[in-house]
Write a protein that holds these residues in place. Structure first.
Motif, mmCIF file in Angstrom:
data_model
loop_
_atom_site.group_PDB
_atom_site.id
_atom_site.type_symbol
_atom_site.label_atom_id
_atom_site.label_comp_id
_atom_site.label_asym_id
_atom_site.label_seq_id
_atom_site.Cartn_x
_atom_site.Cartn_y
_atom_site.Cartn_z
ATOM 1 N N THR A 35 -3.875 2.430 -9.336
ATOM 2 C CA THR A 35 -4.906 3.466 -9.843
ATOM 3 C C THR A 35 -3.732 4.666 -10.228
ATOM 4 O O THR A 35 -3.123 4.895 -9.288
ATOM 5 N N MET A 36 -3.897 5.131 -11.197
ATOM 6 C CA MET A 36 -3.102 6.361 -11.833
ATOM 7 C C MET A 36 -3.939 7.502 -11.344
ATOM 8 O O MET A 36 -5.047 7.636 -11.514
ATOM 9 N N ILE A 89 1.006 6.995 -8.809
ATOM 10 C CA ILE A 89 0.560 5.671 -8.767
ATOM 11 C C ILE A 89 -0.003 5.349 -7.035
ATOM 12 O O ILE A 89 0.887 5.448 -6.514
ATOM 13 N N ARG A 90 -0.938 5.001 -6.992
ATOM 14 C CA ARG A 90 -1.559 4.692 -5.623
ATOM 15 C C ARG A 90 -1.933 3.184 -5.590
ATOM 16 O O ARG A 90 -2.729 2.773 -6.451
ATOM 17 N N ILE A 91 -1.388 2.559 -4.494
ATOM 18 C CA ILE A 91 -1.634 1.133 -4.220
ATOM 19 C C ILE A 91 -2.327 0.916 -3.120
ATOM 20 O O ILE A 91 -1.874 1.439 -2.054
ATOM 21 N N ASP A 92 -3.611 -0.015 -3.168
ATOM 22 C CA ASP A 92 -4.273 0.002 -1.761
ATOM 23 C C ASP A 92 -4.514 -1.267 -1.408
ATOM 24 O O ASP A 92 -5.432 -2.175 -2.072
ATOM 25 N N ASP A 93 -3.504 -1.841 -0.797
ATOM 26 C CA ASP A 93 -3.373 -3.232 -0.145
ATOM 27 C C ASP A 93 -3.571 -4.295 -1.129
ATOM 28 O O ASP A 93 -4.451 -5.188 -1.270
ATOM 29 N N ARG A 107 0.808 -1.195 0.191
ATOM 30 C CA ARG A 107 0.004 0.098 0.028
ATOM 31 C C ARG A 107 0.931 1.089 0.062
ATOM 32 O O ARG A 107 2.038 1.153 0.354
ATOM 33 N N GLY A 108 0.348 2.440 -0.718
ATOM 34 C CA GLY A 108 0.917 3.526 -0.736
ATOM 35 C C GLY A 108 0.763 4.263 -1.872
ATOM 36 O O GLY A 108 -0.094 3.955 -2.958
ATOM 37 N N THR A 109 1.513 5.455 -1.973
ATOM 38 C CA THR A 109 1.575 6.412 -3.283
ATOM 39 C C THR A 109 2.750 6.754 -3.781
ATOM 40 O O THR A 109 3.781 7.019 -2.671
ATOM 41 N N TRP A 110 3.201 6.355 -5.014
ATOM 42 C CA TRP A 110 4.341 6.657 -5.381
ATOM 43 C C TRP A 110 4.298 7.983 -6.582
ATOM 44 O O TRP A 110 3.719 7.580 -7.667
ATOM 45 N N PRO A 111 4.931 8.901 -6.498
ATOM 46 C CA PRO A 111 4.887 10.156 -7.285
ATOM 47 C C PRO A 111 5.761 9.813 -8.523
ATOM 48 O O PRO A 111 6.584 9.288 -8.470
ATOM 49 N N TYR A 112 5.701 10.583 -9.472
ATOM 50 C CA TYR A 112 6.679 10.737 -10.748
ATOM 51 C C TYR A 112 6.704 9.705 -11.463
ATOM 52 O O TYR A 112 7.754 8.941 -11.498
#
Length: 411
Positions: free
Chosen positions: A191-192, A210-214, A149-154
């Motif tokens: 998800t973008m 990019i976001r990843i939810d579990d 889980r988390g959010t990755w920019p760029y």
């Protein structure tokens, strides 16, 4: 990788058996000319258009570095970089988005095992942004896999991506420091976010978060306690053994920086193209002669042109050196060799920036660098390239010091 030939090809299919390395570069050069007039719409959209994406797909661009056993072309790293340079010459944002999405087929084919690669390359085309800064967290699943889980920019290349390669930290008990984890996850697992486009430059590079939810990542799609920029290839790699191709055993750090340097060359070439048009059509302020006939403009064009040509020659040679070290065997690709090639990339980017900022932008004239003009856009895009952590921090200081330390055996 495979040996280029000069035979032309009329086969338009991505995996056409007649496609050669020379032809795929020629396709990129032809397509690049159509991108020049679409730069503004690309920036407004924040990524290149779907019809451009389909042209790239049909031209085979997304299979250049994919292993042949999985339907790819398995062309050389140099060919991929030449394609990226050509596209960046037509549109810096498009070249950046393409390059930083398609390039990571090389990493996937180098470091992941056969089972993972069979799954990752199942569709032939491969587009995967990759970020080097760890973000989010990972915890163990019951079967040994990972819940991410988390959010990755760029994440440049996200809009049409098939996968994402990220770094995260494994959750640890009782506040102990977590260990790093490199993972790859298909498009269905993330998800973008619509958060790109307000930057100074590269506004159309598709560098969304990019976001990843579990999401679940199987164990063979993750590598523990490693970072892509620090992978040791001197003892051999899975890809080298699996494919019998030495370029699936090269240093990932130097290849990442070869990408940035190749893009810088393409951007600078685009600025020189725009300046040449001004030389042929604009007159000087005082003598009222065409700029091409004026000694000062002749000097400025010649200075910039020579610097950009030198940068192109340097990055092409650096790519050939990268391939030669791969071919020399695993033990040849030491940390020192990886960082030495990185320092060449540093100088390539410096030459390109000095040519654009010091000669072309400064002397083009204020009417020729209005917002949205081609030279103005390249100036913005190259400024943003310098703010990228891989260029502005890693290449400019860290890699430079680490090369010297590796050379002298200093810890």
């Amino acid at each position: 990788m495979s040996v280029a030939t000069n035979a032309p090809s009329d086969d338009p299919s991505p995996a056409g058996p007649q496609l050669t390395e020379d032809e795929v570069v020629a396709r990129a050069e032809r397509l690049a000319r159509t991108l020049v007039d679409r730069q503004a719409e690309t920036e407004q959209r924040t990524f290149y258009a779907e019809d451009v994406h389909e042209q790239f797909r049909a031209a085979g661009f997304y299979r250049i570095l994919v292993p042949r056993r999985f339907g790819g072309h398995e062309f050389s790293a140099e060919t991929f970089l030449r394609v990226s340079t050509a596209l960046a010459r037509g549109c810096p944002s498009t070249g950046w988005m393409y390059c930083l999405g398609a390039a990571h087929a090389l990493a996937a084919a180098t470091f992941f095992d056969e089972r993972a690669q069979t799954e990752l390359f199942a569709d032939g085309d491969f587009i995967s942004p990759a970020t080097i800064n760890p973000s989010g967290s990972a915890r163990r699943a019951d079967d040994g896999g990972w819940i991410i889980r988390g959010t990755w920019p760029y994440c440049s290349g996200a809009p049409y991506a098939t996968h994402f390669i990220g770094h995260t930290i494994v959750e640890s008990a009782q506040g102990a420091p977590g260990t790093p984890l490199l993972f790859i996850i298909p498009r269905s697992g993330w998800t973008m976010l619509n958060d790109w486009g307000d930057q100074l430059g590269l506004q159309g590079s598709g560098s969304h978060s990019i976001r990843i939810d579990d999401a679940y990542v199987p164990p063979h799609h993750a590598l523990e306690s490693v970072h892509l920029s620090e992978m040791d290839v001197s003892r051999g790699t899975v890809g080298r053994r699996l494919h019998g191709n030495p370029e699936y055993g090269g240093g990932p750090l130097s290849f990442m920086l070869l990408e940035s340097a190749s893009l810088a060359v393409g951007m600078a070439q685009g600025a020189l193209d725009a300046y040449e048009e001004l030389m042929r059509t604009r007159k000087t302020m005082f003598a009222a002669v065409l700029r091409a006939e004026d000694p000062d403009y002749q000097l400025w064009y010649g200075q910039a042109g020579g610097m950009i040509a030198a940068a192109e020659a340097a990055v092409r040679n650096a790519a050939q050196q990268w391939s030669a070290v791969c071919a020399a065997g695993p033990s040849a690709f030491t940390r020192e060799q990886d960082l030495r090639i990185a320092t060449i990339c540093r100088e390539v980017i410096r030459l390109c920036w000095q040519a654009v900022e010091g000669y072309l932008f400064r002397t083009a004239g204020s009417s020729s660098v209005r917002l949205g003009s081609r030279i103005e856009r390249v100036w913005r895009d190259m400024s943003t390239l310098h703010s990228h952590v891989g260029v502005g921090v890693l290449l400019a200081s860290v890699a430079t010091r680490e090369f010297t330390k590796a050379r002298f055996g200093v810890r």
